[in-house]
Each structure stands twice: as C-alpha cells, then as structure tokens.
Design an enzyme around this catalytic site. Structure first.
Site, PDB file in Angstrom:
ATOM      1  N   LEU A  18      42.775  45.547  25.871  1.00  0.00           N
ATOM      2  CA  LEU A  18      44.186  45.412  25.544  1.00  0.00           C
ATOM      3  C   LEU A  18      44.900  44.443  26.475  1.00  0.00           C
ATOM      4  O   LEU A  18      45.895  43.835  26.093  1.00  0.00           O
ATOM      5  CB  LEU A  18      44.885  46.778  25.608  1.00  0.00           C
ATOM      6  N   GLY A  19      44.438  44.313  27.689  1.00  0.00           N
ATOM      7  CA  GLY A  19      45.080  43.422  28.638  1.00  0.00           C
ATOM      8  C   GLY A  19      44.518  43.655  30.023  1.00  0.00           C
ATOM      9  O   GLY A  19      43.667  44.519  30.239  1.00  0.00           O
ATOM     10  N   GLY A  28      45.480  42.999  34.506  1.00  0.00           N
ATOM     11  CA  GLY A  28      46.377  42.595  35.574  1.00  0.00           C
ATOM     12  C   GLY A  28      45.609  42.520  36.864  1.00  0.00           C
ATOM     13  O   GLY A  28      44.374  42.513  36.888  1.00  0.00           O
ATOM     14  N   GLY A  29      46.371  42.464  37.970  1.00  0.00           N
ATOM     15  CA  GLY A  29      45.710  42.310  39.253  1.00  0.00           C
ATOM     16  C   GLY A  29      44.889  43.512  39.666  1.00  0.00           C
ATOM     17  O   GLY A  29      43.984  43.396  40.494  1.00  0.00           O
ATOM     18  N   MET A  30      45.204  44.684  39.110  1.00  0.00           N
ATOM     19  CA  MET A  30      44.537  45.902  39.552  1.00  0.00           C
ATOM     20  C   MET A  30      43.465  46.390  38.595  1.00  0.00           C
ATOM     21  O   MET A  30      42.704  47.293  38.935  1.00  0.00           O
ATOM     22  CB  MET A  30      45.573  47.020  39.727  1.00  0.00           C
ATOM     23  N   VAL A  61      42.806  47.075  31.017  1.00  0.00           N
ATOM     24  CA  VAL A  61      43.127  48.224  30.171  1.00  0.00           C
ATOM     25  C   VAL A  61      42.383  48.093  28.849  1.00  0.00           C
ATOM     26  O   VAL A  61      42.413  47.045  28.202  1.00  0.00           O
ATOM     27  CB  VAL A  61      44.641  48.328  29.934  1.00  0.00           C
ATOM     28  N   LYS A  78      42.103  52.607  31.984  1.00  0.00           N
ATOM     29  CA  LYS A  78      42.288  51.519  32.942  1.00  0.00           C
ATOM     30  C   LYS A  78      41.066  51.423  33.840  1.00  0.00           C
ATOM     31  O   LYS A  78      40.757  52.334  34.608  1.00  0.00           O
ATOM     32  CB  LYS A  78      43.546  51.767  33.768  1.00  0.00           C
ATOM     33  N   ASP A  96      57.819  48.677  41.552  1.00  0.00           N
ATOM     34  CA  ASP A  96      57.434  47.501  40.763  1.00  0.00           C
ATOM     35  C   ASP A  96      58.054  47.573  39.374  1.00  0.00           C
ATOM     36  O   ASP A  96      57.395  47.366  38.358  1.00  0.00           O
ATOM     37  CB  ASP A  96      55.908  47.391  40.669  1.00  0.00           C
TER      38      ASP A  96
END
Length: 549
Positions: A68-69, A71-73, A76, A91, A188
């Site tokens: 789904l996508g 990020g930095g961590m 997902v 995740k 954040d």
C-alpha cells in the site's frame, strides 16, 4: 506513516470532503471532431509483476496481498487475517542494513512504541492496533485497514473549504486529546498522517515517533524526529515539548489545508527550521472568522500563548457548524442583462453620500435577497443603529463610519468603508415630506415599476459614466413580505491609467409613507475581494431593519 501508506483506493472510495478548485478532467476528442487525433489501438499488456513478498504468511496468520505504501520506518501491506477472515494493514519494519546496531534497535523500539501508543488509545480517530507479530526479532504491526487516502494526497488536488477543514481538524484534535490524556505526544502531526476514510471518517496515524510519558527518549544526540515544517518552535530549540506542541502542528495542517501552502516550508531543512523559529506567516486568506482565529492562535511561537484544546474545539465547531441562515427568497428576474438607456448623472448629494469611491464602483448581481432579521450575524459583524436614516444596519467590525456634514449637506445617509477602501456600504433615506424636487419619483427604484406595478428594465443608477459602458441586472425583491426592488450594476472604472472592474449591488424599499430607502454595497468586480464583497452585500441586505430603532 498511515495504515494504508496514503495510497488512494480508487474512485469507489469517495469521501464528502470537497476540494477546491476541482481538478479539470483531461479533454477527450469528440468522434465528430475533424481535428481529433486518430484513434490508436493499444495492444494488451501483461499485468505488472507482483511485489516481492506478496503471498508471504506472517506469524502463521497474516497473508500479504499487496503493498500500500512505504515510509522511512517501514512498508505497509494490505493483508488478510486468515484466522478471522478479514483484511488488515500490516506494517513491515524497513530498516537499512547498513545502520549501526544501536540505530536499528532504536528503530525497532520505535515501532513497538507505535503499537503500544496506539493500542492505549480508544478513540474513533485513532487507528486500531490488532496485534504485534514478531518475525526474526522484528515487530510487524497489524492494524485495521482504513480504506481511503491521506490528507496530504488530497491536498495535491486542491484546498479544502473552511467547514471541511474544521471537520477534519476536530477529528484530529479529538485524537490528540485522547493521546494527551494518556500521556502520549504524537510529535508528527502532518497531512500525510491524516487519513480520510469512508463515511467521513478521519484517522490520525503513525505514532511511530510518539513520546510516551515515563519512557526513555529515543532521539539520537543532536538530532530530532518529525517533519521540519510541522515541528513546533520549542522542539526546534530542544526544549521539552508538551500538548501545545502537537496543537502547533495541527495549526500548520489547517493553514496548509485551506491556504494551499505550508507557511514555513523552504527549499531546505535548515531554512525551514529557521522559518519555524522566526517567520510570521501571512494571515490566512481563505480561512475567515473562528477558523482564522484558531490558526493564528495555534501558530503563536510562545506555547503559553496558544489556545488550549477546549478553546480550539470551540472555534472549530463554530466553523464546522455555523448558525443556520434564515430562509431566503429567490428573486425571479424578469429580464436578462440590460443596458441603461440614456446618460447617467452623478448628483452632488449622491457623491457626498457615497463618497468618491462610488465613482470607482461597480457591481455584479447575486439575485438572492434574504428576508430581514436573518438571525445571528457572522463573526466579526456588528449592528449599528442610525437615527438619521431611521434604520438598524449590520456592518463588519472595523469599517469606518461617515455621515453628512450638516453645514453643507442636509441629506440622510451613512456610509461604512473598510480600511482598504475596496468595499463600502451606504444607506440613504429620501423622506417623502422633504421631497420637494420629486427625487423619489425619479429614483431608480420608482422607475423599476410602471403604473400597473409591472417590472421595468431601466432606471437612473446615478453613476457618472456613459450608458453603453454600464450593464445591469435588475430584479424583484421583498422586504417583510412587501414589494421591494434590487439592481446590480457591472462596469469598469473610467480610469485610463488603471481601469478597474467593480460591482455595485443596490436594494430599494419604499415604505407606506412614501419614504425611499436605498442600501448600496460597492466592491471589486474581480480579485480577492470580490467574493468577500458579495458576502458583505448579502449579509447587509439580509439584516437591514428600517423604521425601527
């Protein structure tokens, strides 16, 4: 990072949060268009390859279906919980192999904190955490699957209206209040971490860098975590953050959502952080009233001067749920655009009454007249009782009042002008008992109706310019159930150096005693002040109360 990576699920997952302006659709040549490009036959293409890892079973339970996508961590995934037969978001830890062991351990601990922080919160605007599956010592967070897209993605297409922004802000505020009550700072808050789900659901996600009261700070020495343009000044300075730091970030989100630009974003991170510390954003233009008050308050550099959550909630609720307007009467226009016949003269009394600005005034018509006594005034308005014109007039606060000089002018009028001079409101009264020169009989309002009471298309509008340069939109109206009249005049100022389009909206009412009231509102015909001018005209006319003080 959001539980669906901020990726849209397609048009089958709409929300009612409208963006403005809408994205224009790509033009499609009509089959009958001789200039249309020839149709091309596109050969069928093989489906895209699946992401590596698709189909993998995590913890003997969660089957990965599609990315789904990321990020930095982490990344997902959309996955299926085969134990209870439901789709979830999973995740996956995404830590570069070259990082030192200490930083890798910190990253894993942040993910565990994200799960703990979210799991401690019971709020509909916080994503639900179902499980933490440990695979090879790494935590995989299993969350509810929120179908929708991120606010950040939505804002790529346009800005939000004030009410939609306030509705979203209320949900994010609720999530923050729940977090703060549990001793958790999000740290954040940004558009990419706000999901717009189905049925108007708004979800605050990504508690990965949340600070939980009583736990050790994971930030590396000399560094900070979060998105620079949304970080509160006290955090940039290394001071201890509090709930007001998250509220600052909410203020930046609301500013970006309505104004279309982040107020502190610069070309690089140092410049962005410097602007957070020192720059004063331009006042919101699209956001007005309570929403602007909330944004301006939240962006105070000093945390002690920011409004608390309860105060912010009150302002956002007033924006999201404004008082219901009074019922309106739609005016039926009996004719289209008309050009006034004959030359139009500006009398000395009218020039004094309306001020020099009337020469530069012009108007486009919104032909909806609200019944008088339209209920609570908008924020920033006040009522003025003016004995000389025997009326109560509603005007925005801060407008400068002008009245006749009794040594030179025996007329009955009052004018209110905003500080820029772009918008003005004027109310005049022609008393029948003083009408020795038949000015009432020759007025525009009188000429709107013939002897049979039928609507006419011409009149004297007292603008000193050739008739061919003037367009009008006259129309019927009512005042307290009695016949009234309205006109809207559109023209460009006769200024060879700087001609400007203007609009002038006029409302006429002649009472049973034969006294003629004329309420005029002038404002720019194009530009930032046009919509504001139309709103001022609409509100002033709707709340006019004549003959009572």
């Amino acid at each position: 990072m959001s539980s669906n990576g901020g990726a849209p699920y397609g048009s089958e997952e709409p929300t009612s949060f409208g963006l403005q302006p809408p994205n224009p659709h790509a033009a499609v040549p009509h089959p009958g268009n001789p200039y249309a490009a020839p149709t091309q036959v596109v050969p069928p293409q093989a489906p895209p390859p699946q992401d590596p890892g698709t189909g993998r079973l995590i913890a003997g339970r969660y089957r990965l279906l599609a990315k789904l996508g990321h990020g930095g961590m982490g990344t997902v995934w959309r996955a299926k919980d085969e134990t209870v037969d439901r789709e979830v978001a999973v995740k996956e830890p995404r830590i570069p192999d070259h990082l030192p062991e200490r930083e890798r351990a910190n990253a894993f601990e942040r993910m565990r904190r994200e799960a703990r922080a979210a799991a401690r919160l019971d709020h509909p605007a916080v994503v639900n955490v179902h499980d933490v599956a440990v695979v090879d010592g790494q935590p995989w967070i299993v969350m509810e699957l929120v179908r929708g897209r991120s606010l950040g993605d939505a804002l790529q297409e346009g800005t939000l209206g004030a009410r939609d922004a306030a509705r979203i802000g209320l949900e994010v505020l609720g999530a923050l209040e729940a977090a703060h009550a549990a001793g958790i700072l999000h740290r954040d808050v940004k558009p990419d971490n706000v999901l717009l789900g189905r049925h108007d659901r708004v979800v605050l996600t990504d508690f990965g860098i949340a600070q939980i009261e009583g736990e050790t700070n994971l930030t590396d020495t000399g560094g900070f975590v979060g998105s620079p343009e949304y970080i509160a000044p006290e955090r940039v300075l290394g001071q201890r953050p509090g709930p007001s730091s998250d509220l600052w970030s909410l203020g930046v989100v609301l500013y970006a959502a309505t104004e279309g630009v982040s107020p502190f974003r610069r070309s690089n991170t140092p410049a962005t952080l410097q602007s957070v510390l020192n720059a004063t954003p331009a006042p919101p233009a699209a956001a007005q009233g309570p929403l602007a008050e909330a944004i301006n308050g939240l962006l105070q550099k000093d945390p002690a001067r920011r409004p608390n959550a309860a105060q912010v909630r009150d302002l956002l609720e007033r924006t999201a749920n404004p008082p219901a307007p009074a019922p309106t009467q739609v005016v039926q226009v009996t004719g289209g655009m008309a050009t006034a016949a004959g030359g139009i003269r500006l009398g000395r009394k009218t020039l004094i009454g309306l001020g020099a600005a009337v020469v530069a005034a012009a108007v486009a018509a919104y032909l909806v007249i609200a019944d008088p006594f339209a209920g609570p005034l908008p924020d920033g308005w006040k009522t003025e009782q003016v004995k000389d014109v025997a009326a109560t007039l509603s005007v925005p606060k801060g407008y400068k009042k002008s009245v006749p000089d009794r040594e030179t002018d025996k007329g009955h009028w009052v004018t209110y002008t905003d500080a820029s001079g772009a918008i003005w409101i004027s109310l005049s009264l022609e008393k029948k008992a003083e009408d020795t020169s038949s000015e009432i009989a020759g007025s525009a309002a009188a000429e709107m109706y013939d002897d049979d009471g039928e609507f006419k298309q011409s009149g004297s509008y007292q603008l000193d310019m050739p008739a061919e340069k003037l367009k009008t939109k006259p129309g019927d109206a009512t005042y307290q159930g009695k016949k009234a009249a309205e006109n809207t005049v559109v023209y460009t100022t006769d200024d060879t150096q700087n001609p400007r389009p203007r609009e002038l909206r006029i409302f006429y009412y002649k009472n049973t005693a034969g006294d003629m009231y004329k309420l005029s509102v002038g404002y720019p015909g194009r530009g930032d002040f046009t919509e504001r001018g139309r709103e001022v005209a609409e509100t002033a006319i709707a709340n006019l109360d004549v003959g009572k003080l």
